[in-house]
Design an enzyme around this catalytic site. Structure first.
Site, PDB file in Angstrom:
ATOM      1  N   ASN A  83       0.878  -1.172   0.000  1.00  0.00           N
ATOM      2  CA  ASN A  83       0.000   0.000   0.000  1.00  0.00           C
ATOM      3  C   ASN A  83       0.913   1.218   0.000  1.00  0.00           C
ATOM      4  O   ASN A  83       1.506   1.555   1.020  1.00  0.00           O
ATOM      5  CB  ASN A  83      -0.887  -0.017   1.246  1.00  0.00           C
ATOM      6  CG  ASN A  83      -1.721   1.250   1.386  1.00  0.00           C
ATOM      7  OD1 ASN A  83      -1.755   2.079   0.465  1.00  0.00           O
ATOM      8  ND2 ASN A  83      -2.389   1.401   2.515  1.00  0.00           N
ATOM      9  N   TRP A  84       1.023   1.825  -1.178  1.00  0.00           N
ATOM     10  CA  TRP A  84       1.945   2.965  -1.295  1.00  0.00           C
ATOM     11  C   TRP A  84       1.440   4.190  -0.543  1.00  0.00           C
ATOM     12  O   TRP A  84       2.179   5.137  -0.338  1.00  0.00           O
ATOM     13  CB  TRP A  84       2.137   3.332  -2.770  1.00  0.00           C
ATOM     14  CG  TRP A  84       2.937   2.353  -3.578  1.00  0.00           C
ATOM     15  CD1 TRP A  84       3.455   1.150  -3.150  1.00  0.00           C
ATOM     16  CD2 TRP A  84       3.327   2.484  -4.957  1.00  0.00           C
ATOM     17  NE1 TRP A  84       4.136   0.543  -4.177  1.00  0.00           N
ATOM     18  CE2 TRP A  84       4.081   1.339  -5.292  1.00  0.00           C
ATOM     19  CE3 TRP A  84       3.113   3.458  -5.928  1.00  0.00           C
ATOM     20  CZ2 TRP A  84       4.611   1.150  -6.569  1.00  0.00           C
ATOM     21  CZ3 TRP A  84       3.640   3.265  -7.201  1.00  0.00           C
ATOM     22  CH2 TRP A  84       4.392   2.121  -7.512  1.00  0.00           C
ATOM     23  N   LYS A  85       0.148   4.203  -0.204  1.00  0.00           N
ATOM     24  CA  LYS A  85      -0.483   5.389   0.393  1.00  0.00           C
ATOM     25  C   LYS A  85      -0.229   6.597  -0.523  1.00  0.00           C
ATOM     26  O   LYS A  85      -0.119   6.410  -1.738  1.00  0.00           O
ATOM     27  CB  LYS A  85       0.018   5.596   1.825  1.00  0.00           C
ATOM     28  CG  LYS A  85      -0.147   4.311   2.657  1.00  0.00           C
ATOM     29  CD  LYS A  85       0.012   4.497   4.131  1.00  0.00           C
ATOM     30  CE  LYS A  85      -0.184   3.148   4.831  1.00  0.00           C
ATOM     31  NZ  LYS A  85      -0.126   3.238   6.296  1.00  0.00           N
ATOM     32  N   HIS A 133      -9.556   1.361   4.881  1.00  0.00           N
ATOM     33  CA  HIS A 133      -8.286   1.529   5.588  1.00  0.00           C
ATOM     34  C   HIS A 133      -8.507   2.468   6.778  1.00  0.00           C
ATOM     35  O   HIS A 133      -9.288   3.419   6.690  1.00  0.00           O
ATOM     36  CB  HIS A 133      -7.229   2.103   4.637  1.00  0.00           C
ATOM     37  CG  HIS A 133      -5.845   2.028   5.214  1.00  0.00           C
ATOM     38  ND1 HIS A 133      -5.391   2.931   6.137  1.00  0.00           N
ATOM     39  CD2 HIS A 133      -4.844   1.137   5.028  1.00  0.00           C
ATOM     40  CE1 HIS A 133      -4.149   2.592   6.492  1.00  0.00           C
ATOM     41  NE2 HIS A 133      -3.802   1.507   5.843  1.00  0.00           N
ATOM     42  N   GLU A 137      -6.869   4.827   7.852  1.00  0.00           N
ATOM     43  CA  GLU A 137      -6.622   6.244   7.566  1.00  0.00           C
ATOM     44  C   GLU A 137      -7.851   6.881   6.928  1.00  0.00           C
ATOM     45  O   GLU A 137      -8.114   8.074   7.125  1.00  0.00           O
ATOM     46  CB  GLU A 137      -5.368   6.383   6.685  1.00  0.00           C
ATOM     47  CG  GLU A 137      -4.104   6.111   7.504  1.00  0.00           C
ATOM     48  CD  GLU A 137      -2.934   5.535   6.724  1.00  0.00           C
ATOM     49  OE1 GLU A 137      -2.938   5.566   5.484  1.00  0.00           O
ATOM     50  OE2 GLU A 137      -2.001   5.030   7.388  1.00  0.00           O
ATOM     51  N   GLU A 178      -5.426  -4.824  10.508  1.00  0.00           N
ATOM     52  CA  GLU A 178      -4.415  -3.791  10.708  1.00  0.00           C
ATOM     53  C   GLU A 178      -4.679  -3.064  12.025  1.00  0.00           C
ATOM     54  O   GLU A 178      -5.498  -2.120  12.057  1.00  0.00           O
ATOM     55  CB  GLU A 178      -4.443  -2.776   9.558  1.00  0.00           C
ATOM     56  CG  GLU A 178      -4.151  -3.376   8.200  1.00  0.00           C
ATOM     57  CD  GLU A 178      -3.534  -2.354   7.247  1.00  0.00           C
ATOM     58  OE1 GLU A 178      -2.534  -2.688   6.613  1.00  0.00           O
ATOM     59  OE2 GLU A 178      -4.033  -1.215   7.174  1.00  0.00           O
ATOM     60  N   GLY A 213       2.529   2.357  10.759  1.00  0.00           N
ATOM     61  CA  GLY A 213       3.483   3.445  10.615  1.00  0.00           C
ATOM     62  C   GLY A 213       4.206   3.804  11.899  1.00  0.00           C
ATOM     63  O   GLY A 213       4.885   4.832  11.975  1.00  0.00           O
ATOM     64  N   SER A 248       3.373  -2.099  10.264  1.00  0.00           N
ATOM     65  CA  SER A 248       4.832  -2.181  10.480  1.00  0.00           C
ATOM     66  C   SER A 248       5.406  -3.545  10.143  1.00  0.00           C
ATOM     67  O   SER A 248       6.374  -3.988  10.761  1.00  0.00           O
ATOM     68  CB  SER A 248       5.185  -1.776  11.915  1.00  0.00           C
ATOM     69  OG  SER A 248       4.810  -0.438  12.157  1.00  0.00           O
ATOM     70  N   GLY A 303       2.850  -1.103   4.199  1.00  0.00           N
ATOM     71  CA  GLY A 303       2.946   0.311   3.873  1.00  0.00           C
ATOM     72  C   GLY A 303       4.383   0.709   3.587  1.00  0.00           C
ATOM     73  O   GLY A 303       4.921   0.458   2.505  1.00  0.00           O
ATOM     74  N   GLY A 304       5.030   1.323   4.566  1.00  0.00           N
ATOM     75  CA  GLY A 304       6.375   1.881   4.393  1.00  0.00           C
ATOM     76  C   GLY A 304       7.368   0.972   3.689  1.00  0.00           C
ATOM     77  O   GLY A 304       8.071   1.398   2.760  1.00  0.00           O
TER      78      GLY A 304
HETATM   79  P1  13P Z   1       3.021   0.417   7.608  1.00  0.00           P
HETATM   80  O1  13P Z   1       3.524  -0.890   7.014  1.00  0.00           O
HETATM   81  O2  13P Z   1       3.750   1.608   7.093  1.00  0.00           O
HETATM   82  O3  13P Z   1       2.923   0.339   9.089  1.00  0.00           O
HETATM   83  O4  13P Z   1       1.514   0.593   7.057  1.00  0.00           O
HETATM   84  C1  13P Z   1       0.644  -0.471   7.180  1.00  0.00           C
HETATM   85  C2  13P Z   1      -0.578  -0.139   6.429  1.00  0.00           C
HETATM   86  O5  13P Z   1      -1.334   0.730   6.811  1.00  0.00           O
HETATM   87  C3  13P Z   1      -0.850  -0.884   5.190  1.00  0.00           C
HETATM   88  O6  13P Z   1      -2.111  -0.621   4.700  1.00  0.00           O
END
Ligand code: 13P
Length: 248
Positions: A10-12, A95, A97, A166, A172, A210, A231-232
């Site tokens: 997930n590049w966000k 998600h 967010e 999640e 994050g 994470s 994500g990251g």
């Molecule tokens: P991180 O891997 O950056 O913690 O993000 C997880 C996430 O929200 C994937 O959708």
């Protein structure tokens, strides 16, 4: 039944044309022997770019959201049919967010999953508790409530979704759920889905929060963890490739 694991990035709201080009080329080159299914969920403006870069490879394309509406006067929204035109196979819905910053509730998330399925796109439905909810002992209640809305709206189609657990406190933050904590929630989600469909074995339940090159193997070794939503670490080709390598 063993199914291939699913590793989705997930590049966000990250990336640019040059960085995407380098990242996707490195992934396509590095994932030739992958034992799992691999997808990247990219910002909508980059769908065409990544669709072209992935052509001829096993890399699957995903979006990060989808409108609950089919078409019409919904400024800023992107429909499932539009995503489908760009070869999108997965769409993240709900998600944390989006729940947090865009006020998305359980019913809206369930509707988004429904429109995705109707268009032939697999929704990756995210559920997860906040730190306050976990500390109040409400983890099970929260994730079951989030999941129940999606089950209720989608009926027998529920076996076609992907679920991502999640925990909000792990996103994050560098603070990962332990494999045991994650497994516990995955098992209860699996049981809830099992009560709703006889095809529960088809459903991937991913862990997200994470996940990185160092902790992926121990999380993916849990019996009810069928992959990851990353994500990251999905923005760095070597890290993401290591996670892909750990998924077998
Ligand atoms: P991180 O891997 O950056 O913690 O993000 C997880 C996430 O929200 C994937 O959708």
């Amino acid at each position: 039944m063993t199914k291939k694991k699913l590793i989705a990035g997930n590049w966000k709201m990250n990336g640019n044309l040059a960085a995407n080009d380098a990242l996707v080329r490195a992934l396509v080159a590095g994932m030739k022997d992958a034992a799992c299914t691999v997808a990247v969920c990219v910002p909508a403006p980059y769908l065409a770019q990544v669709q072209a870069l992935r052509a001829g490879s096993a890399l699957e394309l995903g979006a990060q959201d989808v409108s609950p509406h089919e078409q019409g006067a919904y400024t800023g929204e992107v429909s499932a049919a539009m995503l489908k035109e760009f070869g999108v196979r997965y769409a993240i819905v709900g998600h944390s967010e989006r729940r947090q910053y865009h006020g998305e509730n359980d019913a809206l998330v369930a509707d988004k999953a429904k429109v995705a399925l109707a268009a032939g796109i697999t929704p990756i439905v995210c559920v997860g508790e906040t730190l306050a909810e976990r500390e109040a002992g409400k983890t099970e209640e929260v994730v079951k409530r989030q999941m129940a809305a999606v089950i209720h709206t989608n009926g027998h189609c529920i076996s076609e979704i992907v679920v991502a657990y999640e925990p909000v406190w792990a996103i994050g933050t560098g603070r990962t759920a332990t494999p045991e904590q994650a497994q516990q929630v995955h098992a209860l989600l699996r049981a809830q889905l099992k009560a709703a469909t006889e095809h529960v074995d088809r459903i991937h339940i991913l862990y997200g929060g994470s996940m990185n090159a160092g902790n992926a193997a121990s999380l993916l070794a849990q019996p009810d963890i069928d992959g990851g939503l990353i994500g990251g670490a999905s923005l760095k080709a070597p890290d993401f490739l290591q996670i892909i390598g750990a998924a077998r």
